[in-house]
Design an enzyme around this catalytic site. Structure first.
Site, PDB file in Angstrom:
ATOM      1  N   SER A   8       0.780  -1.380  -0.046  1.00 45.50           N
ATOM      2  CA  SER A   8      -0.498   0.079  -0.118  1.00 45.50           C
ATOM      3  C   SER A   8       0.412   1.433  -0.238  1.00 45.50           C
ATOM      4  O   SER A   8       1.771   1.189   0.980  1.00 45.50           O
ATOM      5  CB  SER A   8      -0.633   0.399   1.005  1.00 45.50           C
ATOM      6  OG  SER A   8      -0.703   1.508   1.366  1.00 45.50           O
ATOM      7  N   HIS A  33      -0.906  -0.845  -4.185  1.00 38.86           N
ATOM      8  CA  HIS A  33      -2.033  -1.203  -3.927  1.00 38.86           C
ATOM      9  C   HIS A  33      -2.874   0.186  -3.087  1.00 38.86           C
ATOM     10  O   HIS A  33      -1.959   0.554  -2.625  1.00 38.86           O
ATOM     11  CB  HIS A  33      -2.156  -1.713  -2.288  1.00 38.86           C
ATOM     12  CG  HIS A  33      -4.294  -1.972  -1.560  1.00 38.86           C
ATOM     13  ND1 HIS A  33      -4.980  -2.336  -1.944  1.00 38.86           N
ATOM     14  CD2 HIS A  33      -4.015  -1.048  -0.572  1.00 38.86           C
ATOM     15  CE1 HIS A  33      -6.071  -2.494  -1.367  1.00 38.86           C
ATOM     16  NE2 HIS A  33      -5.130  -1.509  -0.442  1.00 38.86           N
ATOM     17  N   ASP A  35      -4.764   3.904  -1.029  1.00 36.39           N
ATOM     18  CA  ASP A  35      -5.661   3.625  -0.430  1.00 36.39           C
ATOM     19  C   ASP A  35      -6.500   4.924  -0.577  1.00 36.39           C
ATOM     20  O   ASP A  35      -5.540   6.344  -0.290  1.00 36.39           O
ATOM     21  CB  ASP A  35      -4.657   3.286   0.829  1.00 36.39           C
ATOM     22  CG  ASP A  35      -5.590   1.860   1.271  1.00 36.39           C
ATOM     23  OD1 ASP A  35      -4.541   1.763   2.078  1.00 36.39           O
ATOM     24  OD2 ASP A  35      -5.971   0.759   1.067  1.00 36.39           O
ATOM     25  N   MET A  37      -8.989   7.097   0.448  1.00 37.00           N
ATOM     26  CA  MET A  37      -9.912   7.801   1.991  1.00 37.00           C
ATOM     27  C   MET A  37     -10.056   9.455   1.220  1.00 37.00           C
ATOM     28  O   MET A  37      -9.670  10.205   0.777  1.00 37.00           O
ATOM     29  CB  MET A  37      -9.141   7.821   2.774  1.00 37.00           C
ATOM     30  CG  MET A  37      -8.543   6.182   3.273  1.00 37.00           C
ATOM     31  SD  MET A  37      -7.474   6.523   4.747  1.00 37.00           S
ATOM     32  CE  MET A  37      -6.242   5.202   4.955  1.00 37.00           C
ATOM     33  N   HIS A  66      -8.423   0.964  -3.663  1.00 37.67           N
ATOM     34  CA  HIS A  66      -8.995   0.622  -2.433  1.00 37.67           C
ATOM     35  C   HIS A  66      -9.575   2.539  -2.759  1.00 37.67           C
ATOM     36  O   HIS A  66      -9.460   2.790  -1.572  1.00 37.67           O
ATOM     37  CB  HIS A  66      -8.174   0.001  -1.634  1.00 37.67           C
ATOM     38  CG  HIS A  66      -9.027  -0.300  -0.362  1.00 37.67           C
ATOM     39  ND1 HIS A  66      -8.793  -0.325   0.559  1.00 37.67           N
ATOM     40  CD2 HIS A  66     -10.405  -0.528   0.144  1.00 37.67           C
ATOM     41  CE1 HIS A  66      -9.196  -0.474   1.824  1.00 37.67           C
ATOM     42  NE2 HIS A  66     -10.970   0.055   1.533  1.00 37.67           N
ATOM     43  N   MET A  68     -12.132   3.883   0.258  1.00 37.66           N
ATOM     44  CA  MET A  68     -12.559   4.115   1.255  1.00 37.66           C
ATOM     45  C   MET A  68     -13.131   5.431   1.212  1.00 37.66           C
ATOM     46  O   MET A  68     -13.247   6.363   1.251  1.00 37.66           O
ATOM     47  CB  MET A  68     -11.325   4.164   2.561  1.00 37.66           C
ATOM     48  CG  MET A  68     -11.414   2.707   2.866  1.00 37.66           C
ATOM     49  SD  MET A  68      -9.425   2.543   3.173  1.00 37.66           S
ATOM     50  CE  MET A  68      -8.843   2.543   2.437  1.00 37.66           C
ATOM     51  N   MET A 137     -11.063  -6.351   5.077  1.00 35.01           N
ATOM     52  CA  MET A 137     -10.289  -5.367   6.700  1.00 35.01           C
ATOM     53  C   MET A 137     -10.719  -6.608   6.971  1.00 35.01           C
ATOM     54  O   MET A 137     -11.101  -7.172   8.362  1.00 35.01           O
ATOM     55  CB  MET A 137     -10.737  -4.051   6.281  1.00 35.01           C
ATOM     56  CG  MET A 137     -11.468  -2.971   4.838  1.00 35.01           C
ATOM     57  SD  MET A 137      -9.346  -2.958   4.705  1.00 35.01           S
ATOM     58  CE  MET A 137      -8.993  -1.754   5.258  1.00 35.01           C
ATOM     59  N   ASP A 176      -6.168  -6.565   4.431  1.00 34.02           N
ATOM     60  CA  ASP A 176      -5.569  -5.755   3.815  1.00 34.02           C
ATOM     61  C   ASP A 176      -5.396  -5.222   5.794  1.00 34.02           C
ATOM     62  O   ASP A 176      -6.480  -4.463   5.903  1.00 34.02           O
ATOM     63  CB  ASP A 176      -6.403  -4.467   2.982  1.00 34.02           C
ATOM     64  CG  ASP A 176      -5.751  -2.871   3.040  1.00 34.02           C
ATOM     65  OD1 ASP A 176      -6.904  -2.155   2.568  1.00 34.02           O
ATOM     66  OD2 ASP A 176      -4.697  -3.091   3.427  1.00 34.02           O
TER      67      ASP A 176
HETATM   68  C1  DX5 Z   1      -6.234   0.626   6.204  1.00 33.50           C
HETATM   69  C2  DX5 Z   1      -5.314   0.533   4.600  1.00 33.50           C
HETATM   70  C3  DX5 Z   1      -4.115   0.196   5.320  1.00 33.50           C
HETATM   71  C4  DX5 Z   1      -2.836  -0.190   4.332  1.00 33.50           C
HETATM   72  C5  DX5 Z   1      -2.282  -1.201   4.843  1.00 33.50           C
HETATM   73  O1  DX5 Z   1      -7.611   1.936   6.091  1.00 33.50           O
HETATM   74  O2  DX5 Z   1      -5.747   0.113   3.880  1.00 33.50           O
HETATM   75  O3  DX5 Z   1      -4.747  -1.330   5.785  1.00 33.50           O
HETATM   76  O4  DX5 Z   1      -3.240  -0.284   3.234  1.00 33.50           O
HETATM   77  O5  DX5 Z   1      -1.537  -0.716   5.802  1.00 33.50           O
HETATM   78  P1  DX5 Z   1      -0.678  -1.375   7.157  1.00 33.50           P
HETATM   79  O6  DX5 Z   1      -0.371  -2.888   6.519  1.00 33.50           O
HETATM   80  O7  DX5 Z   1       0.557  -0.522   8.144  1.00 33.50           O
HETATM   81  O8  DX5 Z   1      -1.520  -1.772   7.879  1.00 33.50           O
HETATM   82 ZN    ZN Z   2      -6.401  -1.100   1.329  1.00 31.95          ZN
END
Ligand code: DX5
Ligand code: ZN
Length: 216
Positions: A8, A33, A35, A37, A66, A68, A137, A176
């Site tokens: 990520s 990946h 992320d 948000m 992903h 969110m 998740m 994840d």
């Molecule tokens: C949360 C993110 C995290 C990220 C991974 O919203 O989606 O899960 O990708 O982070 P680590 O591997 O640092 O937990």
């Molecule tokens: Zn993610």
């Protein structure tokens, strides 16, 4: 099943994301990946389609986005145009059949994700809707560096068992959040084959070795 590692970029150096993505590719990652948000579905804001567009020319790796976000249907076209290869939307935020039709209409792979508090069976209809991947998740979304929620293992098993019964035993199941070299074996044994790791990969002394070890 072949194990894929999807680091990520949430854990990357945001001042040099292009170089970080190149480093992921040379270190043997399978996906990037992303992320995304929006500050509404989850409190933090990270980045939008412009970031995906910016990193697109720097790697041939599939961009695994992903989302969110609330109202993901208002963002799908932008991410498809930016070069996303996979778009994952939260079951908690949308109507999966409608989103899957919309994502497919842009020729992008469609994936559904559930949060830790959402039961595994909520993902089952996405399998029947022809998901190209499923995401579970294993931390509450919003931040990297959290602790893996152990109850996720049983959910992974339940989803993999459903895929077998539904006739898609090899469907990609991605997990994840909070994945380390210590717990990745349990995640894979439970039935996952796509591993998201932010902190573990970007904090590694040797990124390529860590990615290889995560792949087992
Ligand atoms: C949360 C993110 C995290 C990220 C991974 O919203 O989606 O899960 O990708 O982070 P680590 O591997 O640092 O937990
Ligand atoms: Zn993610």
């Amino acid at each position: 099943m072949n194990i894929k590692i999807a680091p990520s970029i949430l854990a990357s150096d945001f001042s040099r994301v292009g170089e970080e993505v190149k480093r992921l590719e040379t270190s043997g990652a399978d996906y990037v990946h992303c992320d995304v948000m929006d500050g509404n579905f989850v409190p933090p804001i990270t980045f939008g389609a412009q970031m995906v567009k910016a990193i697109r020319p720097h790697t041939r790796l599939p961009l695994d986005c992903h989302l969110m976000v609330l109202h993901p249907e208002t963002h799908v076209e932008d991410f498809a145009a930016a070069g996303a290869d996979i778009i994952t939307v939260h079951v908690e935020a949308c109507d999966i059949p409608a989103l899957f039709r919309q994502i497919s209409s842009f020729g992008v792979k469609k994936s559904a994700v559930i949060n830790p508090e959402t039961p595994a069976e909520v993902l089952f209809p996405a399998v029947d809707e022809g998901a190209d991947m499923l995401l579970l998740m294993s931390v509450h979304p919003g931040w990297g560096g959290q602790k893996f929620i152990a109850e996720t293992l049983a959910k992974i098993e339940a989803v993999r068992n459903y895929c077998v019964k539904a006739g898609v035993p090899e469907l990609d199941i991605e997990v994840d959040g909070g994945i380390t070299e210590e717990n990745v074996g349990d995640v894979i044994s439970a039935g996952a084959n796509v591993i998201v790791a932010g902190s573990t990969v970007f904090k590694a002394k040797n990124m390529a070795e860590t990615i290889a070890r995560l792949r087992g």
